[in-house]
Design a protein around this motif. Structure first.
Motif, short mmCIF file in Angstrom:
data_model
loop_
_atom_site.label_atom_id
_atom_site.label_comp_id
_atom_site.label_asym_id
_atom_site.label_seq_id
_atom_site.Cartn_x
_atom_site.Cartn_y
_atom_site.Cartn_z
N THR A 129 9.39 -124.16 -23.28
CA THR A 129 9.38 -124.98 -24.74
C THR A 129 8.63 -125.01 -25.25
O THR A 129 7.99 -124.90 -26.64
CB THR A 129 11.12 -125.05 -25.29
OG1 THR A 129 12.66 -124.76 -24.87
CG2 THR A 129 11.48 -125.73 -26.55
N MET A 130 8.20 -125.56 -25.21
CA MET A 130 7.12 -126.40 -25.27
C MET A 130 5.36 -126.07 -25.29
O MET A 130 5.01 -125.48 -26.24
CB MET A 130 6.80 -128.26 -24.50
CG MET A 130 5.30 -129.16 -25.37
SD MET A 130 3.52 -127.92 -24.32
CE MET A 130 3.70 -127.98 -22.72
N ILE A 131 5.68 -124.84 -23.73
CA ILE A 131 4.67 -123.89 -23.92
C ILE A 131 4.38 -122.35 -25.16
O ILE A 131 3.77 -122.76 -25.03
CB ILE A 131 4.42 -123.92 -22.53
CG1 ILE A 131 3.92 -124.91 -21.33
CG2 ILE A 131 4.21 -122.36 -22.68
CD1 ILE A 131 4.12 -124.23 -20.35
N SER A 132 5.75 -122.76 -25.10
CA SER A 132 6.38 -121.34 -26.36
C SER A 132 5.74 -121.21 -27.60
O SER A 132 4.85 -120.60 -28.33
CB SER A 132 7.65 -121.03 -25.89
OG SER A 132 7.96 -119.80 -26.77
N LYS A 133 5.94 -123.06 -28.37
CA LYS A 133 5.78 -123.72 -29.35
C LYS A 133 4.46 -123.85 -29.31
O LYS A 133 3.94 -123.38 -30.15
CB LYS A 133 6.41 -125.06 -29.77
CG LYS A 133 6.05 -125.43 -30.50
CD LYS A 133 7.50 -126.91 -30.30
CE LYS A 133 6.92 -127.97 -32.03
NZ LYS A 133 7.28 -129.12 -31.51
N ARG A 134 3.73 -123.90 -28.86
CA ARG A 134 2.47 -124.00 -28.29
C ARG A 134 1.12 -122.55 -28.65
O ARG A 134 1.02 -122.12 -29.62
CB ARG A 134 2.05 -124.63 -27.04
CG ARG A 134 0.78 -124.71 -26.98
CD ARG A 134 0.22 -125.36 -25.48
NE ARG A 134 -1.36 -124.84 -25.07
CZ ARG A 134 -2.38 -125.16 -25.80
NH1 ARG A 134 -2.09 -126.02 -26.71
NH2 ARG A 134 -3.19 -125.07 -25.44
N GLN A 135 2.26 -121.72 -27.59
CA GLN A 135 1.54 -120.48 -27.94
C GLN A 135 1.35 -119.37 -29.46
O GLN A 135 1.53 -119.40 -30.21
CB GLN A 135 2.10 -119.42 -26.74
CG GLN A 135 1.78 -119.61 -25.79
CD GLN A 135 2.38 -118.69 -24.19
OE1 GLN A 135 3.02 -118.42 -24.69
NE2 GLN A 135 1.53 -118.76 -23.34
N LYS A 136 3.36 -119.66 -29.56
CA LYS A 136 2.94 -119.96 -31.60
C LYS A 136 2.50 -120.45 -32.98
O LYS A 136 2.01 -119.82 -33.25
CB LYS A 136 4.71 -119.58 -31.80
CG LYS A 136 5.58 -119.04 -30.73
CD LYS A 136 7.19 -119.37 -31.26
CE LYS A 136 8.49 -118.13 -30.21
NZ LYS A 136 9.36 -118.02 -30.33
N ALA A 137 2.08 -121.23 -32.61
CA ALA A 137 2.03 -122.22 -33.37
C ALA A 137 0.28 -122.01 -33.11
O ALA A 137 -0.74 -121.71 -34.05
CB ALA A 137 1.33 -123.50 -32.51
N ARG A 138 -0.50 -121.37 -31.91
CA ARG A 138 -1.58 -120.90 -31.90
C ARG A 138 -2.18 -119.96 -32.06
O ARG A 138 -2.81 -118.94 -31.80
CB ARG A 138 -2.58 -121.87 -30.35
CG ARG A 138 -2.45 -122.70 -30.17
CD ARG A 138 -2.40 -123.72 -28.60
NE ARG A 138 -3.88 -123.42 -27.93
CZ ARG A 138 -4.92 -123.25 -28.40
NH1 ARG A 138 -5.53 -124.81 -29.41
NH2 ARG A 138 -5.83 -122.94 -27.80
N GLY A 139 -1.04 -118.58 -32.89
CA GLY A 139 -0.93 -117.65 -32.61
C GLY A 139 -1.55 -116.85 -31.19
O GLY A 139 -2.15 -115.49 -31.47
N GLU A 140 -0.73 -117.46 -30.22
CA GLU A 140 -1.27 -116.48 -28.76
C GLU A 140 0.34 -116.00 -28.64
O GLU A 140 1.01 -115.69 -28.81
CB GLU A 140 -1.42 -117.97 -27.85
CG GLU A 140 -2.64 -118.19 -27.79
CD GLU A 140 -2.58 -119.73 -26.70
OE1 GLU A 140 -1.81 -120.11 -26.42
OE2 GLU A 140 -3.83 -120.17 -26.98
N LYS A 141 -0.18 -114.95 -27.29
CA LYS A 141 0.97 -114.79 -27.48
C LYS A 141 1.57 -114.80 -25.57
O LYS A 141 0.81 -114.95 -24.66
CB LYS A 141 0.75 -112.95 -27.09
CG LYS A 141 0.58 -112.44 -28.68
CD LYS A 141 0.01 -110.49 -28.04
CE LYS A 141 -0.59 -109.87 -29.30
NZ LYS A 141 0.44 -108.56 -29.93
#
Length: 125
Positions: free
Chosen positions: A113-125
Motif C-alpha cells: 500500500t505504501m509503495i502504491s501510494k508513493r507511485q501514485k503521488a509521484r505519477g509513476e506506474k
C-alpha cells in the motif's frame, strides 16, 4: 557520507539502520535526527528489513520496526518527495506475502500500500 556531492556521486542513500540494533531506538528522536540529516545533505533514504520481520521469528520479532519505517516515511513526507532504496534480505517481500501467518500477510499489504501510494503521488506506474 554527507560530502557525496562534492565527491561527484550522482546520488546517495542514507541507511537509517533503525531495524538492526538489538535495542529498539526511540522512534521520534531517531527518525527526527536521521531524516533531518538526510534532508540537510540532499540524500535519499533506504528502508530496510530482514527475516526478523516474520512472525515465525518470535524470539526476535521486529515487524514493528518495519511498520515504524512505513509510518516515518509517510509522516515525514519521504514517500512523496524522496527516492527510496529497499533492503529486504533474501526474498522477504515474497516471504511476507506467502507466509502462513496473517500478521505477515498484513505487513506485506501495508508495504505494498505504501509503495502504491508513493507511485501514485509521484505519477509513476
Amino acid at each position: 557520507m554527507g560530502e557525496w556531492e562534492s565527491m561527484k556521486f550522482d546520488a546517495a542513500f542514507l541507511q537509517p539502520n533503525y531495524f538492526f540494533p538489538a535495542q529498539k531506538p526511540d522512534y521520534t528522536s531517531y527518525f527526527d535526527r536521521v531524516i533531518s540529516y538526510a534532508k540537510s545533505k540532499n540524500m535519499a533514504l533506504e528502508m530496510e528489513f530482514d527475516e526478523r520481520a516474520l512472525k515465525k521469528n518470535s524470539q526476535d520479532y521486529r515487524a514493528d520496526r518495519l511498520r515504524d519505517y512505513l509510518r516515518a516515511f509517510d509522516s515525514y513526507g519521504i514517500i512523496k518527495s524522496f527516492p527510496i532504496a529497499y533492503y529486504q534480505s533474501d526474498c522477504m517481500v515474497y516471504s511476507l506475502k506467502s507466509s502462513i501467518y496473517e500478521e505477515d500477510r498484513a505487513l506485506y499489504n501495508e508495504l505494498c500500500t505504501m509503495i502504491s501510494k508513493r507511485q501514485k503521488a509521484r505519477g509513476e506506474k
